[in-house]
Write a protein that holds these residues in place. Structure first.
Motif, PDB file in Angstrom:
ATOM      1  N   ASN A  45    -106.626  51.969 131.403  1.00  0.00           N
ATOM      2  CA  ASN A  45    -105.342  52.482 131.863  1.00  0.00           C
ATOM      3  C   ASN A  45    -104.638  51.417 132.707  1.00  0.00           C
ATOM      4  O   ASN A  45    -105.183  50.319 132.918  1.00  0.00           O
ATOM      5  CB  ASN A  45    -105.535  53.767 132.671  1.00  0.00           C
ATOM      6  CG  ASN A  45    -106.601  53.608 133.752  1.00  0.00           C
ATOM      7  OD1 ASN A  45    -106.596  52.642 134.525  1.00  0.00           O
ATOM      8  ND2 ASN A  45    -107.537  54.552 133.809  1.00  0.00           N
ATOM      9  N   ARG A  46    -103.460  51.765 133.185  1.00  0.00           N
ATOM     10  CA  ARG A  46    -102.675  50.808 133.963  1.00  0.00           C
ATOM     11  C   ARG A  46    -103.384  50.385 135.245  1.00  0.00           C
ATOM     12  O   ARG A  46    -103.357  49.202 135.628  1.00  0.00           O
ATOM     13  CB  ARG A  46    -101.301  51.411 134.285  1.00  0.00           C
ATOM     14  CG  ARG A  46    -100.398  50.460 135.055  1.00  0.00           C
ATOM     15  CD  ARG A  46     -99.136  51.146 135.556  1.00  0.00           C
ATOM     16  NE  ARG A  46     -98.367  50.229 136.388  1.00  0.00           N
ATOM     17  CZ  ARG A  46     -97.442  49.403 135.948  1.00  0.00           C
ATOM     18  NH1 ARG A  46     -97.139  49.378 134.659  1.00  0.00           N
ATOM     19  NH2 ARG A  46     -96.798  48.593 136.771  1.00  0.00           N
TER      20      ARG A  46
ATOM     21  N   TYR B 100     -96.121  42.765 133.775  1.00  0.00           N
ATOM     22  CA  TYR B 100     -97.030  42.575 132.643  1.00  0.00           C
ATOM     23  C   TYR B 100     -97.704  43.888 132.269  1.00  0.00           C
ATOM     24  O   TYR B 100     -97.880  44.195 131.084  1.00  0.00           O
ATOM     25  CB  TYR B 100     -98.083  41.514 132.978  1.00  0.00           C
ATOM     26  CG  TYR B 100     -98.900  41.103 131.780  1.00  0.00           C
ATOM     27  CD1 TYR B 100     -98.311  40.448 130.703  1.00  0.00           C
ATOM     28  CD2 TYR B 100    -100.254  41.378 131.710  1.00  0.00           C
ATOM     29  CE1 TYR B 100     -99.059  40.074 129.601  1.00  0.00           C
ATOM     30  CE2 TYR B 100    -101.011  41.009 130.615  1.00  0.00           C
ATOM     31  CZ  TYR B 100    -100.412  40.352 129.560  1.00  0.00           C
ATOM     32  OH  TYR B 100    -101.146  39.994 128.449  1.00  0.00           O
ATOM     33  N   CYS B 101     -98.054  44.680 133.250  1.00  0.00           N
ATOM     34  CA  CYS B 101     -98.688  45.977 132.986  1.00  0.00           C
ATOM     35  C   CYS B 101     -97.716  46.962 132.337  1.00  0.00           C
ATOM     36  O   CYS B 101     -98.139  47.965 131.750  1.00  0.00           O
ATOM     37  CB  CYS B 101     -99.270  46.569 134.267  1.00  0.00           C
ATOM     38  SG  CYS B 101    -100.721  45.714 134.897  1.00  0.00           S
ATOM     39  N   ASP B 102     -96.420  46.692 132.445  1.00  0.00           N
ATOM     40  CA  ASP B 102     -95.419  47.526 131.780  1.00  0.00           C
ATOM     41  C   ASP B 102     -95.360  47.266 130.280  1.00  0.00           C
ATOM     42  O   ASP B 102     -94.782  48.054 129.534  1.00  0.00           O
ATOM     43  CB  ASP B 102     -94.029  47.284 132.384  1.00  0.00           C
ATOM     44  CG  ASP B 102     -93.868  47.930 133.757  1.00  0.00           C
ATOM     45  OD1 ASP B 102     -94.634  48.860 134.061  1.00  0.00           O
ATOM     46  OD2 ASP B 102     -92.981  47.489 134.508  1.00  0.00           O
ATOM     47  N   THR B 103     -95.941  46.150 129.831  1.00  0.00           N
ATOM     48  CA  THR B 103     -95.972  45.841 128.400  1.00  0.00           C
ATOM     49  C   THR B 103     -97.208  46.464 127.768  1.00  0.00           C
ATOM     50  O   THR B 103     -98.055  47.040 128.460  1.00  0.00           O
ATOM     51  CB  THR B 103     -95.987  44.321 128.170  1.00  0.00           C
ATOM     52  OG1 THR B 103     -97.285  43.798 128.523  1.00  0.00           O
ATOM     53  CG2 THR B 103     -94.914  43.618 129.009  1.00  0.00           C
TER      54      THR B 103
ATOM     55  N   ASP C 156     -97.093  43.819 137.853  1.00  0.00           N
ATOM     56  CA  ASP C 156     -96.434  45.073 137.476  1.00  0.00           C
ATOM     57  C   ASP C 156     -95.677  44.928 136.162  1.00  0.00           C
ATOM     58  O   ASP C 156     -95.764  45.789 135.276  1.00  0.00           O
ATOM     59  CB  ASP C 156     -95.463  45.517 138.577  1.00  0.00           C
ATOM     60  CG  ASP C 156     -96.151  46.305 139.683  1.00  0.00           C
ATOM     61  OD1 ASP C 156     -97.133  47.014 139.378  1.00  0.00           O
ATOM     62  OD2 ASP C 156     -95.709  46.210 140.838  1.00  0.00           O
TER      63      ASP C 156
ATOM     64  N   ALA D  14    -105.924  47.807 134.444  1.00  0.00           N
ATOM     65  CA  ALA D  14    -105.273  46.544 134.086  1.00  0.00           C
ATOM     66  C   ALA D  14    -104.784  45.825 135.334  1.00  0.00           C
ATOM     67  O   ALA D  14    -104.964  44.604 135.488  1.00  0.00           O
ATOM     68  CB  ALA D  14    -104.114  46.803 133.118  1.00  0.00           C
ATOM     69  N   TYR D  15    -104.160  46.571 136.245  1.00  0.00           N
ATOM     70  CA  TYR D  15    -103.652  45.980 137.485  1.00  0.00           C
ATOM     71  C   TYR D  15    -104.805  45.400 138.310  1.00  0.00           C
ATOM     72  O   TYR D  15    -104.702  44.294 138.854  1.00  0.00           O
ATOM     73  CB  TYR D  15    -102.888  47.030 138.291  1.00  0.00           C
ATOM     74  CG  TYR D  15    -102.106  46.443 139.445  1.00  0.00           C
ATOM     75  CD1 TYR D  15    -100.756  46.144 139.309  1.00  0.00           C
ATOM     76  CD2 TYR D  15    -102.731  46.163 140.662  1.00  0.00           C
ATOM     77  CE1 TYR D  15    -100.040  45.585 140.366  1.00  0.00           C
ATOM     78  CE2 TYR D  15    -102.031  45.593 141.710  1.00  0.00           C
ATOM     79  CZ  TYR D  15    -100.681  45.313 141.560  1.00  0.00           C
ATOM     80  OH  TYR D  15     -99.985  44.737 142.598  1.00  0.00           O
TER      81      TYR D  15
ATOM     82  N   GLY E  20    -107.752  42.305 130.281  1.00  0.00           N
ATOM     83  CA  GLY E  20    -106.408  42.819 130.471  1.00  0.00           C
ATOM     84  C   GLY E  20    -105.289  41.830 130.208  1.00  0.00           C
ATOM     85  O   GLY E  20    -104.172  42.017 130.686  1.00  0.00           O
TER      86      GLY E  20
ATOM     87  N   TYR F 233    -103.758  46.225 127.184  1.00  0.00           N
ATOM     88  CA  TYR F 233    -104.611  47.392 126.979  1.00  0.00           C
ATOM     89  C   TYR F 233    -105.573  47.323 125.793  1.00  0.00           C
ATOM     90  O   TYR F 233    -106.386  48.222 125.617  1.00  0.00           O
ATOM     91  CB  TYR F 233    -103.736  48.644 126.910  1.00  0.00           C
ATOM     92  CG  TYR F 233    -102.897  48.761 128.167  1.00  0.00           C
ATOM     93  CD1 TYR F 233    -103.483  49.095 129.378  1.00  0.00           C
ATOM     94  CD2 TYR F 233    -101.548  48.444 128.154  1.00  0.00           C
ATOM     95  CE1 TYR F 233    -102.742  49.150 130.553  1.00  0.00           C
ATOM     96  CE2 TYR F 233    -100.788  48.503 129.325  1.00  0.00           C
ATOM     97  CZ  TYR F 233    -101.394  48.849 130.518  1.00  0.00           C
ATOM     98  OH  TYR F 233    -100.652  48.884 131.673  1.00  0.00           O
TER      99      TYR F 233
END
Length: 206
Positions: free
Chosen positions: A101-102, A153-156, A151, A105-106, A165, A160
């Motif tokens: 999940n995000r 990059y995690c929006d793309t 943030d 990844a973060y 990550g 995942y």
């Protein structure tokens, strides 16, 4: 043993591995294993207690190759060499797989920020009683990342489906200040080692 045709099965759903095989002219068909999203999985990717990263990636790859070979036999498919691979990211002895999940990844990208980590990719070719294996290790250095960069990059969708990550072939390339080793290995399939194993298995490379 002489092959019926100059073709292999690839036991991976990774589009990057498909792209890399095409790059060196390998003719292949996809032979997908069940993963955790279609339980029960054919191969468990859970790290065993006290298992070293190198042992982990080799074990998972070997089990993938064996499972795919048995699946080929069960389906009565034409006999061809089976290629399997697994990639893991390691920082200070800790294994970083694919984030679920995000938040994961973060956390992973925050840990890799400003550090040098290892990328281990193991490949295995299974054909009849023969199983060939090779593991390639590269080092990747990340620049120090800002919260905004992580943030964004995690929006793309990139983080995942990739160990650690991130994907070196995507926009995360801007985070990487240095690599030592195999670029294709970091992507998920070290082409030099792959070509060697497939040649040993009887595949003629163009």
């Amino acid at each position: 043993m002489k092959l019926l045709d100059n073709k292999i099965y690839l036991a991976s759903k990774s589009p990057r591995r498909r792209e890399l095989l095409r790059q060196i002219g390998i003719n292949f068909e996809i032979l997908l294993l069940r993963d955790a999203n279609s339980r029960p999985a054919d191969v468990s990717e859970t790290v065993l207690p006290d298992e070293l990263p190198s042992d982990y990636v080799k074990r998972v790859t070997k089990e993938k190759a064996e499972a795919a070979w048995n699946m080929m036999l069960l389906r009565k498919l034409p006999l061809r060499p089976v290629l399997a691979a697994d990639t893991t990211v390691v920082l200070n002895g800790k294994i970083y797989g694919k984030p679920a999940n995000r938040a994961e990844a973060y956390e992973m990208l925050s840990a890799l920020s400003g550090s040098t980590h290892q990328v281990l990719t193991s490949i295995a070719v299974h054909f009849h009683q023969k199983q060939l294996e090779s593991t390639q290790t590269s080092e990747v250095t990340f620049t120090k990342l800002t919260k905004k960069q992580i943030d964004q990059y995690c929006d793309t969708l990139e983080p995942y489906d990739k160990a650690g990550g991130y994907g070196i072939q995507g926009s995360a390339a801007q985070f990487i200040s240095h690599i030592s080793g195999s670029y294709s290995g970091i992507m998920g399939l070290p082409l030099f080692e792959t070509a060697q194993l497939l040649t040993e298995a009887g595949i003629t490379l163009s």
